[in-house]
Motif scaffolding. Structure first.
Motif, PDB file in Angstrom:
ATOM      1  N   UNK A  58      -2.333 -12.804  49.328  1.00 45.33           N
ATOM      2  CA  UNK A  58      -2.039 -13.025  47.913  1.00 45.33           C
ATOM      3  C   UNK A  58      -0.680 -12.467  47.510  1.00 45.33           C
ATOM      4  N   UNK A  59      -0.076 -11.651  48.339  1.00 42.62           N
ATOM      5  CA  UNK A  59       1.301 -11.231  48.093  1.00 42.62           C
ATOM      6  C   UNK A  59       2.277 -12.369  48.390  1.00 42.62           C
ATOM      7  N   UNK A  60       1.820 -13.335  49.190  1.00 46.81           N
ATOM      8  CA  UNK A  60       2.663 -14.458  49.591  1.00 46.81           C
ATOM      9  C   UNK A  60       2.317 -15.751  48.861  1.00 46.81           C
ATOM     10  N   UNK A  61       1.102 -15.835  48.308  1.00 46.64           N
ATOM     11  CA  UNK A  61       0.614 -17.095  47.736  1.00 46.64           C
ATOM     12  C   UNK A  61       0.083 -16.875  46.327  1.00 46.64           C
ATOM     13  N   UNK A  62       0.177 -17.927  45.508  1.00 52.21           N
ATOM     14  CA  UNK A  62      -0.329 -17.836  44.134  1.00 52.21           C
ATOM     15  C   UNK A  62      -1.849 -17.799  44.101  1.00 52.21           C
ATOM     16  N   UNK A  63      -2.473 -18.503  45.018  1.00 54.09           N
ATOM     17  CA  UNK A  63      -3.927 -18.468  45.138  1.00 54.09           C
ATOM     18  C   UNK A  63      -4.310 -18.656  46.599  1.00 54.09           C
ATOM     19  N   UNK A  64      -5.451 -18.137  46.971  1.00 53.23           N
ATOM     20  CA  UNK A  64      -5.874 -18.215  48.369  1.00 53.23           C
ATOM     21  C   UNK A  64      -7.396 -18.166  48.440  1.00 53.23           C
ATOM     22  N   UNK A  65      -7.905 -18.711  49.544  1.00 52.57           N
ATOM     23  CA  UNK A  65      -9.334 -18.658  49.823  1.00 52.57           C
ATOM     24  C   UNK A  65      -9.516 -18.098  51.233  1.00 52.57           C
ATOM     25  N   UNK A  66     -10.278 -17.026  51.340  1.00 55.19           N
ATOM     26  CA  UNK A  66     -10.652 -16.503  52.646  1.00 55.19           C
ATOM     27  C   UNK A  66     -12.024 -17.071  52.993  1.00 55.19           C
ATOM     28  N   UNK A  67     -12.146 -17.593  54.198  1.00 57.19           N
ATOM     29  CA  UNK A  67     -13.399 -18.233  54.623  1.00 57.19           C
ATOM     30  C   UNK A  67     -13.811 -17.642  55.968  1.00 57.19           C
ATOM     31  N   UNK A  68     -15.036 -17.147  56.041  1.00 53.96           N
ATOM     32  CA  UNK A  68     -15.554 -16.660  57.314  1.00 53.96           C
ATOM     33  C   UNK A  68     -15.609 -17.813  58.315  1.00 53.96           C
ATOM     34  N   UNK A  69     -15.559 -17.471  59.597  1.00 54.05           N
ATOM     35  CA  UNK A  69     -15.551 -18.529  60.617  1.00 54.05           C
ATOM     36  C   UNK A  69     -16.921 -19.171  60.806  1.00 54.05           C
ATOM     37  N   UNK A  70     -17.994 -18.503  60.398  1.00 50.37           N
ATOM     38  CA  UNK A  70     -19.331 -19.079  60.575  1.00 50.37           C
ATOM     39  C   UNK A  70     -19.687 -19.950  59.371  1.00 50.37           C
ATOM     40  N   UNK A  71     -18.903 -21.036  59.210  1.00 44.39           N
ATOM     41  CA  UNK A  71     -19.048 -21.913  58.049  1.00 44.39           C
ATOM     42  C   UNK A  71     -18.868 -23.379  58.440  1.00 44.39           C
ATOM     43  N   UNK A  72     -19.495 -24.250  57.659  1.00 47.42           N
ATOM     44  CA  UNK A  72     -19.277 -25.688  57.732  1.00 47.42           C
ATOM     45  C   UNK A  72     -18.773 -26.162  56.376  1.00 47.42           C
ATOM     46  N   UNK A  73     -17.830 -27.075  56.383  1.00 48.27           N
ATOM     47  CA  UNK A  73     -17.389 -27.702  55.144  1.00 48.27           C
ATOM     48  C   UNK A  73     -18.265 -28.923  54.870  1.00 48.27           C
ATOM     49  N   UNK A  74     -18.819 -28.983  53.667  1.00 45.66           N
ATOM     50  CA  UNK A  74     -19.536 -30.177  53.233  1.00 45.66           C
ATOM     51  C   UNK A  74     -18.575 -31.197  52.646  1.00 45.66           C
ATOM     52  N   UNK A  75     -17.465 -30.711  52.072  1.00 48.55           N
ATOM     53  CA  UNK A  75     -16.514 -31.588  51.395  1.00 48.55           C
ATOM     54  C   UNK A  75     -15.094 -31.122  51.697  1.00 48.55           C
ATOM     55  N   UNK A  76     -14.134 -31.867  51.188  1.00 48.93           N
ATOM     56  CA  UNK A  76     -12.720 -31.552  51.382  1.00 48.93           C
ATOM     57  C   UNK A  76     -12.424 -30.124  50.912  1.00 48.93           C
ATOM     58  N   UNK A  77     -11.770 -29.304  51.756  1.00 46.16           N
ATOM     59  CA  UNK A  77     -11.459 -27.918  51.364  1.00 46.16           C
ATOM     60  C   UNK A  77     -10.626 -27.807  50.096  1.00 46.16           C
ATOM     61  N   UNK A  78      -9.879 -28.851  49.753  1.00 48.31           N
ATOM     62  CA  UNK A  78      -9.067 -28.786  48.537  1.00 48.31           C
ATOM     63  C   UNK A  78      -9.916 -28.579  47.289  1.00 48.31           C
ATOM     64  N   UNK A  79     -11.182 -28.976  47.345  1.00 50.60           N
ATOM     65  CA  UNK A  79     -12.057 -28.803  46.189  1.00 50.60           C
ATOM     66  C   UNK A  79     -12.299 -27.329  45.876  1.00 50.60           C
ATOM     67  N   UNK A  80     -12.152 -26.477  46.889  1.00 49.41           N
ATOM     68  CA  UNK A  80     -12.308 -25.045  46.640  1.00 49.41           C
ATOM     69  C   UNK A  80     -11.272 -24.552  45.645  1.00 49.41           C
ATOM     70  N   UNK A  81     -10.056 -25.042  45.777  1.00 53.55           N
ATOM     71  CA  UNK A  81      -8.967 -24.562  44.925  1.00 53.55           C
ATOM     72  C   UNK A  81      -9.134 -25.003  43.473  1.00 53.55           C
ATOM     73  N   UNK A  82      -9.933 -26.045  43.250  1.00 55.69           N
ATOM     74  CA  UNK A  82     -10.200 -26.476  41.885  1.00 55.69           C
ATOM     75  C   UNK A  82     -11.056 -25.447  41.140  1.00 55.69           C
TER      76      UNK A  82
END
Length: 325
Positions: A58-82
């Motif tokens: 977050x020192x480098x980016x305006x917004x960020x998402x940290x995601x554990x590796x034991x995950x599946x995406x159901x939808x496009x990751x861009x929806x997280x930023x919404x």
């Protein structure tokens, strides 16, 4: 993400083992043992690393998402930023209220301290931090959370969820907490089964993971727990009545791994189901199974009949490790 190529993502992987990611379109952020120790803090609490590195991003980016590796995406990751805006924290899921955990160390050791400081009460919602999403202007939540981890770790022995608990406290009454289980499946339980699916995909596509065939196959690596259909499980339940009572559940779980699932990545879970059958049986018996005992179970006439041609595979996979205990 192929559907929205105009929306670029900076995917960063923090790892001390970069080799598995070299063919993927990600930015590797390698760290060494000394960095891990620093991020783990004064008590060597390794889950602390998550929020420390999130703070750095977050020192480098305006917004960020940290995601554990034991995950599946159901939808496009861009929806997280919404769902990430100033004044909001995105987590994987809200789990329960604080007062539902009165028997835990996090309550018995900390409830009165937090109440005295006005930081938390019984109605505080707890969260799962498999996802952490924030804007830069709310990064101080992480600072407060890390400070609490360092303070409370010595008085909460064995509380492995201290990291996400402190994040919940830091966010309480400070920001709005949103969740995203509809976007991401966090398989923190049943990890072996889901990892078997992922490993099968890697074995098939690891040499060229961004090829269209490999990307298409990611849709077949699902969050679905591979189990036989209900009618098959009912047949298994009836058939195992011929087996001694204390062995029936074991046989049913072995049969889960023998089902000829239509999805090749579900079929890759066979060995895991067999191993879990042994592990669960040992938990019920409250003692380890010996190789002769397991051989006797598998050689029961009804079990042989149910397993059919898979009997040899099951025996070979399960008995060999027991012989070397």
């Amino acid at each position: 993400m192929r559907d929205t190529p105009e929306q670029a993502l900076d995917i960063q992987v923090f790892t001390d083992t970069p080799e598995p990611y070299r063919r993927l379109p990600v930015r590797l952020r390698r760290f060494d043992a000394q960095t891990r120790r620093t991020w783990s803090g004064p008590h060597g609490y390794h889950f602390r690393c998550k929020q420390v590195l999130m703070r750095k991003v977050l020192e480098e980016s305006d917004k960020a998402v940290l995601i554990d590796t034991d995950t599946f995406f159901h939808q496009n990751p861009m929806k997280l930023f919404e769902r990430i805006e100033p004044g909001k924290l995105l987590c994987n899921a809200l789990t329960t209220r604080y007062d539902a955990c009165k028997q835990t160390t996090l309550y018995t050791a900390l409830a009165s301290i937090l109440a005295q400081r006005g930081l938390a009460d019984d109605s505080m919602p707890l969260l799962n931090s498999g996802v952490i999403g924030l804007t830069r202007e709310d990064a101080d939540i992480l600072d407060r959370s890390v400070e609490m981890m360092d303070e409370f770790y010595p008085i909460t022995p064995g509380a492995i969820t201290l990291e996400e608990f402190c994040l919940a406290v830091a966010a309480y009454r400070t920001v709005e907490v949103n969740e995203c289980p509809d976007l991401i499946h966090h398989y923190w339980s049943r990890k072996q089964l889901f990892r078997a699916k992922v490993c099968a995909w890697i074995n098939k596509h690891g040499d060229n993971p961004t090829h269209p065939h490999g990307l298409n196959d990611t849709r077949n690596v699902t969050a679905h727990l591979p189990r036989p259909d209900a009618w098959q499980r009912l047949i298994h339940k009836g058939a195992t009545m011929a087996v001694p009572k204390d062995q029936r559940q074991f046989v049913r779980e072995v049969l889960y791994g023998c089902c000829d699932y239509s999805n090749e990545f579900d079929r890759a879970c066979s060995h895991v189901w067999w191993e879990k059958a042994v592990g669960n049986a040992e938990q019920r018996l409250q003692q380890p199974l010996s190789a002769p005992q397991l051989q006797q179970w598998l050689d029961h006439w009804a079990v042989r009949k149910m397993l059919g041609q898979r009997h040899k595979d099951v025996c070979q996979h399960l008995l060999e490790p027991l012989k070397h205990r």
